[in-house]
Design a protein around this motif. Structure first.
Motif, mmCIF file in Angstrom:
data_model
loop_
_atom_site.group_PDB
_atom_site.id
_atom_site.type_symbol
_atom_site.label_atom_id
_atom_site.label_comp_id
_atom_site.label_asym_id
_atom_site.label_seq_id
_atom_site.Cartn_x
_atom_site.Cartn_y
_atom_site.Cartn_z
ATOM 1 N N UNK A 1 0.776 -1.379 0.045
ATOM 2 C CA UNK A 1 -0.064 0.182 0.029
ATOM 3 C C UNK A 1 0.578 1.199 0.032
ATOM 4 N N UNK A 2 2.227 1.128 0.442
ATOM 5 C CA UNK A 2 2.935 2.447 0.120
ATOM 6 C C UNK A 2 3.735 2.589 -0.881
ATOM 7 N N UNK A 3 3.700 1.825 -1.589
ATOM 8 C CA UNK A 3 4.503 1.785 -2.826
ATOM 9 C C UNK A 3 3.626 2.205 -4.122
ATOM 10 N N UNK A 4 4.453 2.794 -5.090
ATOM 11 C CA UNK A 4 3.881 3.329 -6.176
ATOM 12 C C UNK A 4 3.990 2.409 -7.561
ATOM 13 N N UNK A 5 5.050 1.448 -7.536
ATOM 14 C CA UNK A 5 5.494 0.551 -8.539
ATOM 15 C C UNK A 5 5.823 -0.915 -7.715
ATOM 16 N N UNK A 6 5.645 -1.840 -8.244
ATOM 17 C CA UNK A 6 6.275 -3.184 -7.954
ATOM 18 C C UNK A 6 6.905 -3.672 -9.320
ATOM 19 N N UNK A 7 8.213 -4.281 -9.150
ATOM 20 C CA UNK A 7 9.090 -4.868 -10.225
ATOM 21 C C UNK A 7 9.334 -6.282 -9.875
ATOM 22 N N UNK A 8 8.806 -7.138 -10.358
ATOM 23 C CA UNK A 8 9.015 -8.499 -10.441
ATOM 24 C C UNK A 8 10.194 -8.837 -11.167
#
Length: 182
Positions: free
Chosen positions: A100-107
């Motif tokens: 919830x705190x992040x703008x983006x997730x990179x996997x």
């Protein structure tokens, strides 16, 4: 907990994606050991963007795992103190709590063979190991850990990480090679 803001040693910032999306202020990077998370974090980091490895907040000095509550307390303090950050690690449970705190997730999902090659070529990590020999002695165990990624049923396995990626509601990218963000 030590933030690593290495803008001076890694000044090259990766370009925004092909869709000209801006580089996000708060980025989570998730992937197997050896997938290139730390390297990518340092390349993405802007001059005022703090970088943190989840390893720094999820383990006690005696190598026992800290509770999720204790880990999250430190991460909350880190996120509050640093409005722009990149946090990287292989802990799906912690990434889910941080989402919830992040703008983006990179996997990062380059495959086991790439991760094993990276582990074999990894330089000494003095923040994790007292000596290069101590790190080298752990390599066999690390290789086994990396190789089990596709079949593990814990938060460190592909299934758990894939689930966190699929459920993440904002900007997200999956990369099969650590440097495909160029």
């Amino acid at each position: 907990m030590k933030a690593d803001n290495r803008a001076d040693c890694c000044p090259k910032r990766l370009k925004p994606s092909a869709q000209n999306e801006p580089v996000a202020d708060r980025i989570l990077i998730l992937g197997n050991s050896g997938s290139g998370k730390s390297t990518l974090a340092l390349h993405l980091a802007g001059p005022d963007q703090a970088v943190l490895s989840l390893d720094a907040v999820t383990w006690n000095e005696d190598q026992t795992r800290r509770s999720l509550e204790a880990t999250m307390a430190d991460l909350t303090a880190f996120c509050t103190a640093n409005p722009s950050w990149i946090i990287e690690g292989c802990y799906a449970e912690v990434v889910a709590a941080l989402a919830p705190r992040a703008d983006e997730l990179i996997f990062l999902n380059p495959g086991v063979d790439v991760c094993l090659a990276h582990a074999n070529a990894r330089p000494w990590e003095p923040d994790k190991w007292a000596t290069p020999a101590e790190q080298d002695a752990f390599l066999s165990q690390l290789r086994d850990w990396i190789a089990s990624y596709p079949t593990r049923d814990d938060e460190f396995g592909l299934r758990a990480q894939r689930r966190e990626y699929e459920y993440y509601p904002r900007q997200k990218r999956e990369h099969y090679a650590p440097r495909t963000l160029d």
